[in-house]
Design a protein around this motif. Structure first.
Motif, PDB file in Angstrom:
ATOM      1  N   LYS A  77       0.833  -1.206   0.000  1.00  0.00           N
ATOM      2  CA  LYS A  77       0.000   0.000   0.000  1.00  0.00           C
ATOM      3  C   LYS A  77       0.872   1.261   0.000  1.00  0.00           C
ATOM      4  N   ALA A  78       2.000   1.194   0.689  1.00  0.00           N
ATOM      5  CA  ALA A  78       2.912   2.339   0.721  1.00  0.00           C
ATOM      6  C   ALA A  78       3.535   2.579  -0.646  1.00  0.00           C
ATOM      7  N   ILE A  79       3.862   1.497  -1.334  1.00  0.00           N
ATOM      8  CA  ILE A  79       4.422   1.623  -2.687  1.00  0.00           C
ATOM      9  C   ILE A  79       3.416   2.307  -3.611  1.00  0.00           C
ATOM     10  N   VAL A  80       2.141   1.917  -3.472  1.00  0.00           N
ATOM     11  CA  VAL A  80       1.100   2.539  -4.290  1.00  0.00           C
ATOM     12  C   VAL A  80       0.990   4.025  -3.973  1.00  0.00           C
ATOM     13  N   ALA A  81       0.963   4.351  -2.677  1.00  0.00           N
ATOM     14  CA  ALA A  81       0.729   5.735  -2.253  1.00  0.00           C
ATOM     15  C   ALA A  81       1.891   6.657  -2.580  1.00  0.00           C
ATOM     16  N   PHE A  82       3.130   6.168  -2.405  1.00  0.00           N
ATOM     17  CA  PHE A  82       4.281   7.072  -2.498  1.00  0.00           C
ATOM     18  C   PHE A  82       5.119   6.901  -3.777  1.00  0.00           C
ATOM     19  N   VAL A  83       4.881   5.808  -4.511  1.00  0.00           N
ATOM     20  CA  VAL A  83       5.685   5.579  -5.733  1.00  0.00           C
ATOM     21  C   VAL A  83       4.796   5.430  -6.970  1.00  0.00           C
ATOM     22  N   GLN A  84       3.889   4.457  -6.923  1.00  0.00           N
ATOM     23  CA  GLN A  84       3.135   4.138  -8.141  1.00  0.00           C
ATOM     24  C   GLN A  84       2.242   5.286  -8.597  1.00  0.00           C
ATOM     25  N   ILE A  85       1.433   5.828  -7.705  1.00  0.00           N
ATOM     26  CA  ILE A  85       0.506   6.893  -8.114  1.00  0.00           C
ATOM     27  C   ILE A  85       1.244   8.174  -8.505  1.00  0.00           C
ATOM     28  N   PRO A  86       2.195   8.701  -7.697  1.00  0.00           N
ATOM     29  CA  PRO A  86       2.878   9.936  -8.114  1.00  0.00           C
ATOM     30  C   PRO A  86       3.650   9.784  -9.423  1.00  0.00           C
ATOM     31  N   SER A  87       4.461   8.703  -9.525  1.00  0.00           N
ATOM     32  CA  SER A  87       5.250   8.522 -10.752  1.00  0.00           C
ATOM     33  C   SER A  87       4.341   8.215 -11.949  1.00  0.00           C
ATOM     34  N   GLY A  88       3.320   7.400 -11.680  1.00  0.00           N
ATOM     35  CA  GLY A  88       2.409   7.037 -12.771  1.00  0.00           C
ATOM     36  C   GLY A  88       1.648   8.223 -13.313  1.00  0.00           C
ATOM     37  N   LEU A  89       1.179   9.104 -12.434  1.00  0.00           N
ATOM     38  CA  LEU A  89       0.436  10.288 -12.887  1.00  0.00           C
ATOM     39  C   LEU A  89       1.315  11.208 -13.735  1.00  0.00           C
ATOM     40  N   ILE A  90       2.586  11.384 -13.308  1.00  0.00           N
ATOM     41  CA  ILE A  90       3.493  12.242 -14.076  1.00  0.00           C
ATOM     42  C   ILE A  90       3.741  11.657 -15.467  1.00  0.00           C
ATOM     43  N   VAL A  91       4.031  10.349 -15.509  1.00  0.00           N
ATOM     44  CA  VAL A  91       4.300   9.705 -16.797  1.00  0.00           C
ATOM     45  C   VAL A  91       3.047   9.694 -17.668  1.00  0.00           C
ATOM     46  N   PHE A  92       1.897   9.373 -17.048  1.00  0.00           N
ATOM     47  CA  PHE A  92       0.651   9.302 -17.820  1.00  0.00           C
ATOM     48  C   PHE A  92       0.256  10.673 -18.364  1.00  0.00           C
ATOM     49  N   ALA A  93       0.379  11.708 -17.535  1.00  0.00           N
ATOM     50  CA  ALA A  93       0.036  13.060 -17.976  1.00  0.00           C
ATOM     51  C   ALA A  93       0.974  13.528 -19.083  1.00  0.00           C
ATOM     52  N   SER A  94       2.257  13.176 -18.966  1.00  0.00           N
ATOM     53  CA  SER A  94       3.222  13.544 -20.005  1.00  0.00           C
ATOM     54  C   SER A  94       2.897  12.830 -21.307  1.00  0.00           C
ATOM     55  N   PHE A  95       2.503  11.555 -21.198  1.00  0.00           N
ATOM     56  CA  PHE A  95       2.152  10.780 -22.402  1.00  0.00           C
ATOM     57  C   PHE A  95       0.916  11.375 -23.082  1.00  0.00           C
ATOM     58  N   ILE A  96      -0.096  11.725 -22.301  1.00  0.00           N
ATOM     59  CA  ILE A  96      -1.299  12.338 -22.864  1.00  0.00           C
ATOM     60  C   ILE A  96      -0.958  13.674 -23.517  1.00  0.00           C
ATOM     61  N   GLY A  97      -0.128  14.471 -22.840  1.00  0.00           N
ATOM     62  CA  GLY A  97       0.274  15.753 -23.411  1.00  0.00           C
ATOM     63  C   GLY A  97       1.049  15.589 -24.698  1.00  0.00           C
ATOM     64  N   LYS A  98       1.947  14.591 -24.727  1.00  0.00           N
ATOM     65  CA  LYS A  98       2.741  14.331 -25.936  1.00  0.00           C
ATOM     66  C   LYS A  98       1.845  13.889 -27.087  1.00  0.00           C
ATOM     67  N   THR A  99       0.877  13.016 -26.801  1.00  0.00           N
ATOM     68  CA  THR A  99      -0.045  12.543 -27.833  1.00  0.00           C
ATOM     69  C   THR A  99      -0.921  13.683 -28.351  1.00  0.00           C
ATOM     70  N   THR A 100      -1.416  14.511 -27.424  1.00  0.00           N
ATOM     71  CA  THR A 100      -2.232  15.660 -27.823  1.00  0.00           C
ATOM     72  C   THR A 100      -1.442  16.612 -28.711  1.00  0.00           C
ATOM     73  N   GLN A 101      -0.179  16.851 -28.329  1.00  0.00           N
ATOM     74  CA  GLN A 101       0.676  17.736 -29.120  1.00  0.00           C
ATOM     75  C   GLN A 101       0.912  17.168 -30.512  1.00  0.00           C
ATOM     76  N   LEU A 102       1.018  15.845 -30.607  1.00  0.00           N
ATOM     77  CA  LEU A 102       1.211  15.196 -31.905  1.00  0.00           C
ATOM     78  C   LEU A 102       0.035  15.484 -32.832  1.00  0.00           C
ATOM     79  N   PHE A 103      -1.193  15.309 -32.323  1.00  0.00           N
ATOM     80  CA  PHE A 103      -2.375  15.547 -33.150  1.00  0.00           C
ATOM     81  C   PHE A 103      -2.520  17.033 -33.495  1.00  0.00           C
ATOM     82  N   ILE A 104      -2.159  17.904 -32.564  1.00  0.00           N
ATOM     83  CA  ILE A 104      -2.202  19.338 -32.850  1.00  0.00           C
ATOM     84  C   ILE A 104      -1.231  19.689 -33.969  1.00  0.00           C
ATOM     85  N   ASN A 105      -0.013  19.117 -33.903  1.00  0.00           N
ATOM     86  CA  ASN A 105       0.984  19.381 -34.939  1.00  0.00           C
ATOM     87  C   ASN A 105       0.542  18.852 -36.295  1.00  0.00           C
ATOM     88  N   LEU A 106      -0.088  17.663 -36.295  1.00  0.00           N
ATOM     89  CA  LEU A 106      -0.584  17.107 -37.556  1.00  0.00           C
ATOM     90  C   LEU A 106      -1.665  18.001 -38.155  1.00  0.00           C
TER      91      LEU A 106
END
Length: 354
Positions: A77-106
């Motif tokens: 539970k500690a791994i989820v709270a302090f590692v998985q969710i914070p790191s996952g949200l940053i990576v996931f948000a960056s991936f969504i932003g990168k994908t959105t930017q790709l479609f905008i550029n196209l």
């Protein structure tokens, strides 16, 4: 409020600067780190099957949270709270932003004409832009529903945005010049099957034609439109393979005066949008020449098409209109006919003439 703005700005910067390989490495690193930590924590239910863990990790970092998998130990539970969710949200948000930017550029490339079309093959090139004629040209091309490989690439040098943003069959590219070899490669000029040259003036049309003639496919159908016959004759001297059409408004006015209704006949013959129109088909390899009289009658009865002329040349040179019944049609001749729709060469039973 200020920290939130900084976080949003950080995500935008990450999306802009991160390359796709780096992005996938971050996703892999986040996944592997959490996976190894769960193994260390003894969360066997989450790590026993890698596919189950990948599914669980994506559910968590995307904030969907189905709840069908979850850690049971305190460390898990500690791994989820302090590692998985914070790191996952940053990576996931960056991936969504990168994908959105790709479609905008196209979308931006499609609008401003900066895309690269070097991979195109057997396409139709429309070179030049004229506010009064280009849109009609596109409509007429697309009006031929049986035209194969109908992808159109509109190429201009003017500072305009894509005039056909909602039409999937028309792509748009803005060139620096029609004489730039790098730009001609960007529109796959040498792979184009059909080319229309329609500049804003005869001088522009002549210039474009002379610039591209060296780089086109020898089998490409190329047509250029002129108002001045002398410019068309000049182009024919240097580029005999290009078919030149000349404005015929004066001839049409005289013909309509002498034979009422002639303008309407011509309009229908040239338009693919309504009723019967004029098409062309090249004869395949024939066992022997065919008499025009037999060919005319069989085409009319079997395909409702009326042959009115033929030529030995693709560009129509030495055209013979209304041939005599005994005229022989040979392999490779170009037959010009009137029909309600295009008849493809493989739709005709050529053995029927043997």
């Amino acid at each position: 409020m200020l920290p939130l703005r900084r976080i949003k700005k950080l995500f935008r910067v990450l999306a802009h600067r991160l390359t796709w390989p780096t992005m996938f490495l971050l996703v892999l690193a986040q996944t592997m780190t959490v996976y190894l930590l769960f193994i260390f924590a003894g969360e066997s239910a989450l790590t026993r099957h890698p596919m189950d863990f990948i599914y669980y990790n994506m559910v968590v970092v995307s904030t969907v949270g189905f709840g069908d998998f979850s850690p049971t130990s305190e460390m898990g539970k500690a791994i989820v709270a302090f590692v998985q969710i914070p790191s996952g949200l940053i990576v996931f948000a960056s991936f969504i932003g990168k994908t959105t930017q790709l479609f905008i550029n196209l979308a931006r490339k499609n609008m401003n004409g900066t895309s690269n079309f070097y991979h195109y093959n057997n396409h139709i090139l429309l070179l030049g832009w004229d506010t009064s004629s280009t849109e009609q040209i596109v409509q007429l091309i697309l009006g031929d529903k049986k035209r194969q490989k109908r992808q159109i690439l509109l190429c201009v040098t003017e500072q305009i945005n894509n005039p056909f943003p909602d039409n999937d069959e028309v792509s748009f590219v803005r060139l620096r010049s029609f004489s730039d070899n790098e730009e001609l490669n960007r529109i796959a000029l040498s792979n184009a099957e059909r080319i229309i040259i329609d500049g804003k003036s005869d001088d522009e049309t002549l210039s474009i034609a002379l610039c591209i003639s060296t780089y086109t496919n020898s089998d490409a159908n190329i047509s250029a439109h002129f108002f001045d016959k002398t410019k068309a004759d000049l182009l024919k001297v240097h580029c005999p393979q290009i078919e030149c059409s000349i404005d015929s408004s004066a001839q049409m006015m005289v013909r309509s005066m002498q034979d009422p209704g002639s303008s309407q006949v011509t309009k229908h013959l040239l338009s693919t949008l309504t009723g019967a129109t004029l098409y062309c088909v090249q004869t395949p390899e024939l066992k022997k020449p065919i008499q025009f009289e037999l060919l005319f009658s069989r085409f009319k009865s079997n395909h409702a098409m009326m042959v009115i002329a033929f030529s030995h040349f693709k560009n129509g040179d030495a055209m013979i209109l209304n041939p005599s019944p005994q005229t022989l049609i040979n392999s490779g001749d170009f037959l010009h006919y009137i029909a309600n729709e295009r008849i493809l060469v493989d739709e005709i039973n050529w053995n029927d003439f043997s």
